[in-house]
Scaffold this active site. Sequence first.
Site, PDB file in Angstrom:
ATOM      1  CB  CYS A  99      13.454   8.969   8.190  1.00 49.39           C
ATOM      2  SG  CYS A  99      14.262   7.853   7.052  1.00 49.39           S
ATOM      3  CD  GLU A 148      13.877   0.721   8.841  1.00 48.56           C
ATOM      4  OE1 GLU A 148      14.337   1.748   9.363  1.00 48.56           O
ATOM      5  OE2 GLU A 148      14.458  -0.369   8.862  1.00 48.56           O
ATOM      6  CD  GLU A 208      10.751  12.593  11.334  1.00 49.17           C
ATOM      7  OE1 GLU A 208       9.537  12.387  11.310  1.00 49.17           O
ATOM      8  OE2 GLU A 208      11.552  11.964  10.648  1.00 49.17           O
ATOM      9  CE  LYS A 242      -1.595   2.848   2.579  1.00 46.81           C
ATOM     10  NZ  LYS A 242      -1.498   4.010   1.671  1.00 46.81           N
TER      11      LYS A 242
HETATM   12  P1  NAP Z   1       2.723   8.353   7.564  1.00 47.00           P
HETATM   13  O1  NAP Z   1       1.701   9.385   7.667  1.00 47.00           O
HETATM   14  O2  NAP Z   1       3.035   7.527   8.753  1.00 47.00           O
HETATM   15  O3  NAP Z   1       2.283   7.434   6.341  1.00 47.00           O
HETATM   16  C1  NAP Z   1       3.054   6.333   5.928  1.00 47.00           C
HETATM   17  C2  NAP Z   1       2.153   5.321   5.271  1.00 47.00           C
HETATM   18  O4  NAP Z   1       1.226   4.817   6.224  1.00 47.00           O
HETATM   19  C3  NAP Z   1       1.319   5.862   4.124  1.00 47.00           C
HETATM   20  O5  NAP Z   1       1.195   4.860   3.139  1.00 47.00           O
HETATM   21  C4  NAP Z   1      -0.014   6.147   4.784  1.00 47.00           C
HETATM   22  O6  NAP Z   1      -1.104   6.129   3.905  1.00 47.00           O
HETATM   23  C5  NAP Z   1      -0.102   4.986   5.740  1.00 47.00           C
HETATM   24  N1  NAP Z   1      -0.989   5.211   6.858  1.00 47.00           N
HETATM   25  C6  NAP Z   1      -1.369   6.382   7.419  1.00 47.00           C
HETATM   26  N2  NAP Z   1      -2.204   6.156   8.456  1.00 47.00           N
HETATM   27  C7  NAP Z   1      -2.354   4.828   8.543  1.00 47.00           C
HETATM   28  C8  NAP Z   1      -3.083   3.977   9.417  1.00 47.00           C
HETATM   29  N3  NAP Z   1      -3.837   4.451  10.421  1.00 47.00           N
HETATM   30  N4  NAP Z   1      -3.007   2.650   9.227  1.00 47.00           N
HETATM   31  C9  NAP Z   1      -2.267   2.155   8.234  1.00 47.00           C
HETATM   32  N5  NAP Z   1      -1.545   2.892   7.370  1.00 47.00           N
HETATM   33  C10 NAP Z   1      -1.583   4.224   7.530  1.00 47.00           C
HETATM   34  O7  NAP Z   1       4.144   8.931   7.123  1.00 47.00           O
HETATM   35  P2  NAP Z   1       4.454   9.885   5.889  1.00 47.00           P
HETATM   36  O8  NAP Z   1       4.002  11.251   6.259  1.00 47.00           O
HETATM   37  O9  NAP Z   1       3.997   9.283   4.626  1.00 47.00           O
HETATM   38  O10 NAP Z   1       6.058   9.811   5.845  1.00 47.00           O
HETATM   39  C11 NAP Z   1       6.861  10.599   6.634  1.00 47.00           C
HETATM   40  C12 NAP Z   1       7.346   9.809   7.833  1.00 47.00           C
HETATM   41  O11 NAP Z   1       8.029   8.636   7.393  1.00 47.00           O
HETATM   42  C13 NAP Z   1       8.370  10.582   8.630  1.00 47.00           C
HETATM   43  O12 NAP Z   1       8.110  10.469   9.995  1.00 47.00           O
HETATM   44  C14 NAP Z   1       9.684   9.889   8.293  1.00 47.00           C
HETATM   45  O13 NAP Z   1      10.679  10.018   9.264  1.00 47.00           O
HETATM   46  C15 NAP Z   1       9.261   8.492   8.083  1.00 47.00           C
HETATM   47  N6  NAP Z   1      10.239   7.763   7.267  1.00 47.00           N
HETATM   48  C16 NAP Z   1      11.039   6.841   7.888  1.00 47.00           C
HETATM   49  C17 NAP Z   1      11.992   6.175   7.157  1.00 47.00           C
HETATM   50  C18 NAP Z   1      12.887   5.164   7.818  1.00 47.00           C
HETATM   51  O14 NAP Z   1      13.461   4.373   7.090  1.00 47.00           O
HETATM   52  N7  NAP Z   1      13.033   5.141   9.129  1.00 47.00           N
HETATM   53  C19 NAP Z   1      12.119   6.417   5.792  1.00 47.00           C
HETATM   54  C20 NAP Z   1      11.294   7.360   5.196  1.00 47.00           C
HETATM   55  C21 NAP Z   1      10.341   8.020   5.956  1.00 47.00           C
HETATM   56  P3  NAP Z   1      -1.768   7.486   3.371  1.00 47.00           P
HETATM   57  O15 NAP Z   1      -0.729   8.143   2.539  1.00 47.00           O
HETATM   58  O16 NAP Z   1      -2.929   7.026   2.610  1.00 47.00           O
HETATM   59  O17 NAP Z   1      -2.110   8.299   4.587  1.00 47.00           O
END
Ligand code: NAP
Length: 483
Positions: A290, A256, A387, A180
């Site tokens: 991240c 992650e 962040e 997804k």
């Molecule tokens: P996010 O809001 O957590 O969303 C990530 C994914 O989860 C998206 O596909 C999102 O779908 C989905 N999602 C959201 N709410 C959900 C729920 N309740 N249940 C299941 N899935 C759900 O994060 P983001 O804003 O896309 O990305 C930024 C974050 O990713 C930052 O905190 C960053 O640090 C982290 N990140 C970490 C790494 C690492 O390797 N540690 C790498 C890259 C990014 P939708 O888009 O449909 O909401």
Amino acid sequence: MYDNLLEKVPTDLWIGGKWRKASDGQRFDVIDPATEGVIASVASASVDDAKAAVDAASDALAGWGAKKPRERAEILRKAFELIMRDAERFAKLITLENGKALVDSRAEVAYAAEFFRWYAEEAVRNLGQMSIAPSSGARILAQHKPAGVAVLVTPWNFPAAMATRKIGPALAAGCTVVLKPASDTPLTMLALMPALEEAGVPPGVCNVIPSRSSGKVVSAMLHDPRVRVVSFTGSTEVGRKLLHEAADNVVKPAMELGGNAPFIVFEDADIDAAIDGAMIAKMRNMGEACTAANRFYVQEKVHAEFSKKLTDRMAGLKMGNGLTEGVALGPLVNKEGRDKVRELVEDAVKKGARILTGGKQPEGKGYFYPATVLDNVSNDALMMNDEIFGPVAAIQTFKTEDEVIKRSNDTEYGLVAYLYTKDLTRGMRVSEKLDFGMIGLNRGVVSDPAAPFGGTKQSGIGREGGHEGMMEFLETQYISVSW
Ligand code: NAP
């Protein structure tokens, strides 16, 4: 400009090797962050569609898992080649839906493809072990088997690489997957599916279901007993929710999550090298990573030189539509992301920070925010704990090694830390005291498909990349043998 690029990009769900509409007919728009215009309308998977995707992955599991490792390896290797053949098209598509500058998208495509090449090489090295039980003398045989159907959930900041970093090891291990992608950037993964099909990935092995109802759809899959792994990259907040959901069926989690990386510059550092490193650590992906350096700690003696040189470099970056050659800074991914960056800067300035460059949101269309350097940022500024996820460097000074280690570790996150010093003994000593999963020692980038990427504390569980990355998709089976 879009039509040509989007001509062959699919916009439906990829389930069991076929394109299909959402069962309830729902779709959602994908927005170009540079213009705020709609670039595509994508099918939004329902819970029924998610179930169909798990059906397809489950049906394909036995066949894929039974393939000889060499066959899986050659398919992955072919996938690497096909991505590189089409690298420029993928790069433009990433820029179109995510906003990042083409130079960043090109780097992402190469990084993303490399996960297929690396795991093509790892697929044939699924090593077990054998030993003799000390008391009974029985043979202890331990081998690794595919864990089963894996649910992969990815963020928008690296629409290609965060997904291939999961698909590569999962397929190498013999798992089948349902991915997804993030709703802001679903097109890149949909565009990848024909390439995987051409590479020889059989129907059902890799399914992609964009959905606006992420919570419901992912939850339904995690409660399906056929799902055995959930690999998530995204925010710590959503990661926590998924860990709770995974607990119900004891699904194996790989998480992650977020980071809050310190970037430490000691007074004996090569300052020009530190500036080069800072530009990558801060500005790769416009700070939407991240791994992005969030807090710059500069030892007092070199503070003036470091902040002047960093300001000059940041002020020289050209901002504009990421598709335009020469642009280094595209728009941020969406309005919420851009507004959050602006608010964090306003908060820091209110608490005493000095703007050395940037700091003012431009007028007009697009979610742009300029490269910004803030000096004298106070400890209670929100951006020191949260962040930033944007092109803003926050500088503080420090006096002693012990002090900077303490301040660096004073966070709930533990993904990556960077430090610059010419004294390698100090570099190693400090690295070992930093409570982070990854350290960039005289380097501004740590990401490498051959290395174990991941964090401590609330930055996650498990590792992606390297040999460790495949272990997330394998179960160990131990056979006790007498012969
Ligand atoms: P996010 O809001 O957590 O969303 C990530 C994914 O989860 C998206 O596909 C999102 O779908 C989905 N999602 C959201 N709410 C959900 C729920 N309740 N249940 C299941 N899935 C759900 O994060 P983001 O804003 O896309 O990305 C930024 C974050 O990713 C930052 O905190 C960053 O640090 C982290 N990140 C970490 C790494 C690492 O390797 N540690 C790498 C890259 C990014 P939708 O888009 O449909 O909401």
